[in-house]
Design a protein around this motif. Sequence first.
Motif, PDB file in Angstrom:
ATOM      1  N   GLU A  55       4.279   2.526  -1.567  1.00  0.00           N
ATOM      2  CA  GLU A  55       3.021   2.817  -2.467  1.00  0.00           C
ATOM      3  C   GLU A  55       2.430   4.047  -2.114  1.00  0.00           C
ATOM      4  O   GLU A  55       1.633   4.527  -2.932  1.00  0.00           O
ATOM      5  CB  GLU A  55       2.422   1.594  -2.571  1.00  0.00           C
ATOM      6  CG  GLU A  55       1.307   1.215  -1.501  1.00  0.00           C
ATOM      7  CD  GLU A  55       0.197   0.348  -1.568  1.00  0.00           C
ATOM      8  OE1 GLU A  55      -0.338   0.201  -2.671  1.00  0.00           O
ATOM      9  OE2 GLU A  55       0.291  -0.695  -0.799  1.00  0.00           O
ATOM     10  N   PHE A  56       2.455   4.345  -0.818  1.00  0.00           N
ATOM     11  CA  PHE A  56       1.795   5.737  -0.473  1.00  0.00           C
ATOM     12  C   PHE A  56       2.652   6.985  -0.739  1.00  0.00           C
ATOM     13  O   PHE A  56       1.831   8.022  -0.978  1.00  0.00           O
ATOM     14  CB  PHE A  56       1.408   5.556   1.028  1.00  0.00           C
ATOM     15  CG  PHE A  56       0.740   4.384   1.503  1.00  0.00           C
ATOM     16  CD1 PHE A  56      -0.634   4.080   0.852  1.00  0.00           C
ATOM     17  CD2 PHE A  56       1.243   3.183   2.004  1.00  0.00           C
ATOM     18  CE1 PHE A  56      -1.243   2.908   1.427  1.00  0.00           C
ATOM     19  CE2 PHE A  56       0.604   2.288   2.405  1.00  0.00           C
ATOM     20  CZ  PHE A  56      -0.691   1.849   1.915  1.00  0.00           C
ATOM     21  N   GLY A  63      -0.027   8.772  -4.019  1.00  0.00           N
ATOM     22  CA  GLY A  63      -0.097   7.373  -4.279  1.00  0.00           C
ATOM     23  C   GLY A  63       0.216   7.224  -5.582  1.00  0.00           C
ATOM     24  O   GLY A  63       0.476   8.053  -6.397  1.00  0.00           O
ATOM     25  N   PHE A  69      -8.240   2.340  -3.983  1.00  0.00           N
ATOM     26  CA  PHE A  69      -7.850   1.670  -2.612  1.00  0.00           C
ATOM     27  C   PHE A  69      -7.542   0.445  -2.739  1.00  0.00           C
ATOM     28  O   PHE A  69      -7.772  -0.214  -3.702  1.00  0.00           O
ATOM     29  CB  PHE A  69      -9.138   1.953  -1.680  1.00  0.00           C
ATOM     30  CG  PHE A  69     -10.286   1.241  -2.282  1.00  0.00           C
ATOM     31  CD1 PHE A  69     -10.721   0.026  -1.984  1.00  0.00           C
ATOM     32  CD2 PHE A  69     -11.468   2.141  -2.944  1.00  0.00           C
ATOM     33  CE1 PHE A  69     -11.898  -0.676  -2.606  1.00  0.00           C
ATOM     34  CE2 PHE A  69     -12.297   1.427  -3.525  1.00  0.00           C
ATOM     35  CZ  PHE A  69     -12.535   0.031  -3.336  1.00  0.00           C
ATOM     36  N   LYS A  70      -7.109  -0.337  -1.881  1.00  0.00           N
ATOM     37  CA  LYS A  70      -6.719  -1.668  -1.716  1.00  0.00           C
ATOM     38  C   LYS A  70      -7.455  -2.471  -0.451  1.00  0.00           C
ATOM     39  O   LYS A  70      -7.671  -1.804   0.528  1.00  0.00           O
ATOM     40  CB  LYS A  70      -5.283  -2.034  -1.960  1.00  0.00           C
ATOM     41  CG  LYS A  70      -4.667  -1.459  -3.011  1.00  0.00           C
ATOM     42  CD  LYS A  70      -3.030  -2.104  -3.127  1.00  0.00           C
ATOM     43  CE  LYS A  70      -2.523  -1.717  -4.415  1.00  0.00           C
ATOM     44  NZ  LYS A  70      -1.189  -2.080  -4.434  1.00  0.00           N
ATOM     45  N   SER A  85      -4.135   7.420   4.240  1.00  0.00           N
ATOM     46  CA  SER A  85      -2.996   6.853   4.221  1.00  0.00           C
ATOM     47  C   SER A  85      -2.274   7.624   2.801  1.00  0.00           C
ATOM     48  O   SER A  85      -0.983   7.634   2.941  1.00  0.00           O
ATOM     49  CB  SER A  85      -3.008   5.257   3.880  1.00  0.00           C
ATOM     50  OG  SER A  85      -3.834   5.171   2.715  1.00  0.00           O
ATOM     51  N   GLY A 102      -0.626   3.897   6.583  1.00  0.00           N
ATOM     52  CA  GLY A 102      -0.728   2.728   5.655  1.00  0.00           C
ATOM     53  C   GLY A 102       0.291   1.721   5.766  1.00  0.00           C
ATOM     54  O   GLY A 102      -0.219   0.593   5.793  1.00  0.00           O
ATOM     55  N   LYS A 106      -0.926  -2.205   6.746  1.00  0.00           N
ATOM     56  CA  LYS A 106      -0.382  -3.344   6.023  1.00  0.00           C
ATOM     57  C   LYS A 106       0.246  -4.298   6.973  1.00  0.00           C
ATOM     58  O   LYS A 106       0.000  -5.635   6.585  1.00  0.00           O
ATOM     59  CB  LYS A 106       0.510  -2.887   5.022  1.00  0.00           C
ATOM     60  CG  LYS A 106      -0.332  -2.297   3.551  1.00  0.00           C
ATOM     61  CD  LYS A 106       0.546  -1.616   2.635  1.00  0.00           C
ATOM     62  CE  LYS A 106       1.446  -2.654   1.872  1.00  0.00           C
ATOM     63  NZ  LYS A 106       2.339  -1.966   0.791  1.00  0.00           N
ATOM     64  N   TYR A 118      -7.704   0.222   2.646  1.00  0.00           N
ATOM     65  CA  TYR A 118      -6.644   1.506   2.670  1.00  0.00           C
ATOM     66  C   TYR A 118      -6.749   2.274   1.408  1.00  0.00           C
ATOM     67  O   TYR A 118      -6.723   1.593   0.329  1.00  0.00           O
ATOM     68  CB  TYR A 118      -5.392   1.470   3.202  1.00  0.00           C
ATOM     69  CG  TYR A 118      -4.604   0.094   2.815  1.00  0.00           C
ATOM     70  CD1 TYR A 118      -3.783   0.527   1.502  1.00  0.00           C
ATOM     71  CD2 TYR A 118      -4.666  -1.162   3.220  1.00  0.00           C
ATOM     72  CE1 TYR A 118      -3.257  -0.372   0.835  1.00  0.00           C
ATOM     73  CE2 TYR A 118      -4.017  -2.117   2.395  1.00  0.00           C
ATOM     74  CZ  TYR A 118      -3.249  -1.747   1.218  1.00  0.00           C
ATOM     75  OH  TYR A 118      -2.488  -2.873   0.686  1.00  0.00           O
ATOM     76  N   LYS A 119      -6.601   3.614   1.267  1.00  0.00           N
ATOM     77  CA  LYS A 119      -6.518   4.348   0.307  1.00  0.00           C
ATOM     78  C   LYS A 119      -5.059   4.324  -0.464  1.00  0.00           C
ATOM     79  O   LYS A 119      -4.063   4.297   0.516  1.00  0.00           O
ATOM     80  CB  LYS A 119      -6.730   5.703   0.584  1.00  0.00           C
ATOM     81  CG  LYS A 119      -8.377   6.161   0.884  1.00  0.00           C
ATOM     82  CD  LYS A 119      -9.136   6.031  -0.252  1.00  0.00           C
ATOM     83  CE  LYS A 119      -9.182   7.377  -0.958  1.00  0.00           C
ATOM     84  NZ  LYS A 119     -10.241   7.634  -2.101  1.00  0.00           N
ATOM     85  N   THR A 120      -4.972   4.089  -1.739  1.00  0.00           N
ATOM     86  CA  THR A 120      -3.800   4.326  -2.300  1.00  0.00           C
ATOM     87  C   THR A 120      -3.455   5.242  -3.559  1.00  0.00           C
ATOM     88  O   THR A 120      -2.625   5.574  -4.023  1.00  0.00           O
ATOM     89  CB  THR A 120      -3.558   2.936  -3.111  1.00  0.00           C
ATOM     90  OG1 THR A 120      -4.892   2.696  -3.888  1.00  0.00           O
ATOM     91  CG2 THR A 120      -3.415   1.784  -2.097  1.00  0.00           C
ATOM     92  N   LYS A 121      -4.588   6.122  -3.458  1.00  0.00           N
ATOM     93  CA  LYS A 121      -4.692   7.250  -4.549  1.00  0.00           C
ATOM     94  C   LYS A 121      -5.519   8.379  -3.919  1.00  0.00           C
ATOM     95  O   LYS A 121      -6.377   8.107  -3.415  1.00  0.00           O
ATOM     96  CB  LYS A 121      -5.095   6.883  -5.818  1.00  0.00           C
ATOM     97  CG  LYS A 121      -4.798   7.687  -6.875  1.00  0.00           C
ATOM     98  CD  LYS A 121      -5.447   7.467  -8.126  1.00  0.00           C
ATOM     99  CE  LYS A 121      -5.130   8.403  -9.379  1.00  0.00           C
ATOM    100  NZ  LYS A 121      -5.715   8.011 -10.626  1.00  0.00           N
TER     101      LYS A 121
END
Length: 261
Positions: A55-56, A63, A69-70, A85, A102, A106, A118-121
């Motif tokens: 996903e990263f 992202g 983020f999640k 990430s 990332g 996880k 954590y950042k996802t975008k």
Amino acid sequence: MMNKEKTLFIFEGVKTESKLIEKLEHNFLGKTNSIKCVFDAEIYQLYRAIKEEKEFFENNYKGEGSEDFKYSEGSIPILISAPHSVKQIRNNEYKAADIYTGALIKTLSKTTNAHVIYKTKTKGDENYTDKNTPYREKIKEIVKDHHIKVVIDLHGMSDKGDSYIDIGTGGSDNKNLLGCDYILSCVKKSFHNVNYSENKYFSAKGELTLSHYCSHVLAVPTLQLEISRKYRSKESKNFSFMVNTLSQMIDDLNDEIIHHL
């Protein structure tokens, strides 16, 4: 009849598996139609690392999806953050992602029961801002709701240095630990078999850092851990080594926190 299509074989070991492939080549595939790759470690390490990182690395490490983020809730009073990430934007320019931080965070969520965020975008830079971003506001909420005692901010450094892990505490005075120096002692003890350094490559003492925000605004002792690029790769069993090292450190630190309550 020999198979004319190329076949990729990825296997764990060198000796036994190679002999099996040679027999397949002789009887079915032919000598020129197989590609062999030896992972030289548990093959599931490769699968897990790639799966957790997916996903990263989407969209050239910017992202995927709409979420900034999640957050995954844990059960111990430790929060781990991975703000790099994915790529960040600093001074109107893209900054490279700390790849596989990332995937690391996880995995640590599953092995330690720590809270993780954590950042996802790609959106701004959480480690270089004075703004109350949604990411920082979420950390504030987690700290309050779950009585977090330690924050660990996870980052990546190059493999050109002589350390596997650099521990950033805000400088030689450990200002980001807020007087709780037992935290550093515990971490160093856990890293006894790892080549680590202290405040050598990045001390996290700048006022725009996430470590400064967590320690001096939220009043939570905070560490920044810089992980060598060597240990952030799907191509090496070192990824598994780093997971095990950080998992043990977090378990030890949780025990120490309980002792100091």
